[in-house]
Design a protein around this motif. Structure first.
Motif, short mmCIF file in Angstrom:
data_model
loop_
_atom_site.label_atom_id
_atom_site.label_comp_id
_atom_site.label_asym_id
_atom_site.label_seq_id
_atom_site.Cartn_x
_atom_site.Cartn_y
_atom_site.Cartn_z
N TYR A 74 0.83 -1.21 0.00
CA TYR A 74 0.00 0.00 0.00
C TYR A 74 0.87 1.26 0.00
CZ TYR A 74 -2.96 3.84 1.30
OH TYR A 74 -3.57 5.06 1.30
N ALA A 75 1.92 1.27 0.81
CA ALA A 75 2.78 2.46 0.89
C ALA A 75 3.37 2.79 -0.47
CB ALA A 75 3.89 2.23 1.91
N LEU A 76 3.93 1.79 -1.16
CA LEU A 76 4.57 2.06 -2.45
C LEU A 76 3.55 2.42 -3.52
CD1 LEU A 76 7.42 -0.61 -2.77
CD2 LEU A 76 7.52 1.71 -1.82
N SER A 77 2.45 1.70 -3.58
CA SER A 77 1.46 1.99 -4.63
C SER A 77 0.81 3.35 -4.41
CB SER A 77 0.40 0.89 -4.70
OG SER A 77 -0.30 0.76 -3.48
N SER A 78 0.61 3.75 -3.16
CA SER A 78 -0.01 5.06 -2.91
C SER A 78 0.99 6.19 -3.14
CB SER A 78 -0.58 5.12 -1.49
OG SER A 78 0.42 4.93 -0.51
N ILE A 79 2.27 5.94 -2.91
CA ILE A 79 3.29 6.93 -3.31
C ILE A 79 3.23 7.14 -4.82
CG2 ILE A 79 5.78 7.26 -3.62
CD1 ILE A 79 6.17 6.00 -0.85
N ALA A 80 3.11 6.03 -5.56
CA ALA A 80 3.02 6.13 -7.02
C ALA A 80 1.80 6.94 -7.45
CB ALA A 80 2.96 4.73 -7.62
N VAL A 81 0.66 6.71 -6.80
CA VAL A 81 -0.54 7.48 -7.13
C VAL A 81 -0.33 8.96 -6.83
CG1 VAL A 81 -2.94 7.89 -6.46
CG2 VAL A 81 -2.15 5.56 -6.89
N ASP A 82 0.28 9.27 -5.69
CA ASP A 82 0.58 10.68 -5.36
C ASP A 82 1.38 11.33 -6.47
OD1 ASP A 82 -0.69 10.33 -2.96
OD2 ASP A 82 1.13 10.40 -1.73
N LEU A 83 2.40 10.64 -6.96
CA LEU A 83 3.30 11.20 -7.97
C LEU A 83 2.59 11.36 -9.32
CD1 LEU A 83 6.49 9.15 -7.04
CD2 LEU A 83 6.11 11.58 -6.60
N ILE A 84 1.76 10.41 -9.65
CA ILE A 84 1.06 10.47 -10.94
C ILE A 84 0.00 11.60 -10.93
CG2 ILE A 84 -0.54 9.23 -12.46
CD1 ILE A 84 0.95 6.64 -11.65
N CYS A 85 -0.65 11.75 -9.80
CA CYS A 85 -1.77 12.70 -9.73
C CYS A 85 -1.33 14.12 -9.36
CB CYS A 85 -2.79 12.21 -8.71
SG CYS A 85 -3.62 10.68 -9.19
N ASN A 86 -0.10 14.28 -8.95
CA ASN A 86 0.38 15.60 -8.51
C ASN A 86 1.64 15.96 -9.29
OD1 ASN A 86 1.44 17.83 -7.12
ND2 ASN A 86 0.60 17.14 -5.17
N ASP A 87 1.48 16.71 -10.35
CA ASP A 87 2.61 17.07 -11.22
C ASP A 87 3.69 17.82 -10.46
OD1 ASP A 87 1.36 15.89 -13.36
OD2 ASP A 87 0.55 17.76 -14.17
N SER A 88 3.30 18.70 -9.57
CA SER A 88 4.30 19.50 -8.84
C SER A 88 5.11 18.63 -7.90
CB SER A 88 3.61 20.63 -8.07
OG SER A 88 2.73 20.12 -7.09
N LEU A 89 4.48 17.61 -7.33
CA LEU A 89 5.20 16.69 -6.44
C LEU A 89 6.23 15.89 -7.22
CD1 LEU A 89 5.38 15.64 -3.53
CD2 LEU A 89 3.61 13.96 -4.12
N LEU A 90 5.82 15.36 -8.37
CA LEU A 90 6.75 14.61 -9.21
C LEU A 90 7.89 15.51 -9.67
CD1 LEU A 90 7.53 12.02 -10.67
CD2 LEU A 90 6.01 12.68 -12.54
N LYS A 91 7.58 16.76 -9.96
CA LYS A 91 8.62 17.70 -10.39
C LYS A 91 9.65 17.91 -9.28
CE LYS A 91 9.33 22.26 -12.51
NZ LYS A 91 10.46 22.65 -11.63
N LYS A 92 9.20 18.02 -8.04
CA LYS A 92 10.13 18.17 -6.92
C LYS A 92 11.09 16.98 -6.84
CE LYS A 92 7.51 20.93 -3.55
NZ LYS A 92 6.88 20.89 -2.20
#
Length: 389
Positions: A360-378
């Motif tokens: 759950y931790a890893l898959s939800s991190i992935a969802v955060d990154l996919i759904c939040n462009d600014s987070l992935l950019k950081k």
């Protein structure tokens, strides 16, 4: 949000299947580069779970499972290890790493059609000494990956830590046989090895902190009354960066050259295992892991260990794309790593809980990154800054 609930539901729905894979690997351990049955087991599982699978990927026992959404988006890779240790079996918990990797990727697959992107589940064999990830990194597997994620079983919950670069060098010495009663007619390869060992030991005073030199005599002769014509040493040179480890290796080479000059022998050197890069920490990813662990109610979460210890081929991946190599608790602190007790913990109730929480931790991190462009950019900006020379 519903999407995160769906991740949890997917993991829990399939957890018994994932644990059956973990148990099968526990019962049938295979050492590095010999994980052929394990590769078949995991590839069949990925096919059953709806991934497009390639066996013998880059290396003979490697694999990759891929699923792409019709919607474009980031590529997230979940890494699986599955090599065992001789005699001990899965004392490093690689069977559970594979279980967590497959569970994480499958959970993300269950929601990715709605959010966009590509899921990769990458089977990276031979972590213990032959570095499947190194070969894959050199082959460009991670060049277009946005983020690579994995969790390692441990006796604590941790955001990860720096590791040491490693350069494994074997020195072979060549002299001339002679009877022990007429040693003047021989040239001792053993003497060259002994002098080299002493010379390299004397380097220790002049090394930087967090440097380790491990050496053994591999060959030293076969009879006491025969001057050995052949001897060999095997070394691990470890340090905070590969640049420094290479510098240290060059100094060791001079130690060997001097010993051979003194004993009128010759030598050759070779890399006898896979060199490992140090682990490049992505702190934005470790912050996300801490957040997920806290949401799950995990306790005593250790921050990033800034003192480099040990070595892993995940270091090579960390220089290709932003990478997370965290730890999740499956046993009490009294249990040693690389032990039969740690292997047993992978199939315990704590091991099952770690698979559920870790996936759950890893898959939800992935969802955060996919759904939040600014987070992935950081995350990607930190990686770019860290890798700029």
């Amino acid at each position: 949000m519903q999407i995160y609930d769906n991740l949890k539901k997917n993991v829990n729905k399939n957890v018994d299947y994932y644990m059956s894979l973990v148990k099968s690997m526990y019962d049938n351990p295979e050492v590095g580069n010999e994980e052929f049955e394990t590769m078949e087991l995991l590839c069949n599982a990925l096919c059953n779970l709806g991934f497009e699978v390639k066996k013998e990927f880059i290396v003979p026992t490697g694999f990759i499972g891929e699923y792409s959404s019709p919607k474009t988006g980031p590529t997230i890779a979940f890494l699986c290890e599955y090599d065992a240790l001789p005699e001990i079996g899965h004392g490093c918990g690689h069977n559970l790493i594979a279980g967590i990797g497959i569970a994480s990727g499958t959970a993300l697959k269950s929601v990715i059609d709605d959010i966009g992107g590509t899921v990769l589940i990458v089977g990276t064999p031979a972590e213990e000494n032959f570095g499947g990830k190194v070969s894959m990194a050199e082959a460009g597997v991670f060049d277009k990956v946005d983020v690579a994620l994995m969790l390692h079983p441990s006796t604590h919950n941790s955001l990860g830590g720096k590791t040491q670069a490693l350069n494994p060098i074997k020195f072979e010495f060549f002299g001339k046989n002679a009877h022990g009663c007429t040693p003047q007619e021989g040239k001792s390869a053993l003497d060259a090895a002994v002098l080299s060992y002493i010379n390299i030991n004397l380097l220790r005073q002049f090394t930087k902190e967090n440097t380790h030199i491990h050496g053994i005599f591999k060959n030293g002769g076969s009879a006491a009354n025969v001057i050995p014509a052949y001897a060999s040493l095997e070394y691990y040179f470890r340090g905070e960066t590969m640049d420094y480890v290479q510098e240290l290796s060059k100094k060791a080479m001079k130690c060997v050259e001097g010993a051979c000059l003194a004993t009128e022998t010759s030598f050759k050197s070779l890399i006898y295992e896979c060199p490992y890069e140090d682990m490049l920490i992505n702190y934005e990813l470790t912050k996300l892991l801490k957040k997920k662990y806290e949401e799950l109610g995990l306790k005593d979460i250790e921050d990033v260990d800034e003192t480099p210890t040990g070595s892993t081929d995940m270091g090579s991946v960390s220089y290709k794309c932003p990478s997370l190599h965290g730890y999740i608790k499956i046993a009490d602190s009294s249990v040693n790593g690389h032990s039969k007790e740690m292997a047993q913990a992978t199939i315990s109730s704590q091991g099952k809980a770690a698979l559920i929480n870790g996936a759950y931790a890893l898959s939800s991190i992935a969802v955060d990154l996919i759904c939040n462009d600014s987070l992935l950019k950081k995350v990607k900006d930190e990686f770019k800054k860290s890798t700029e020379k």
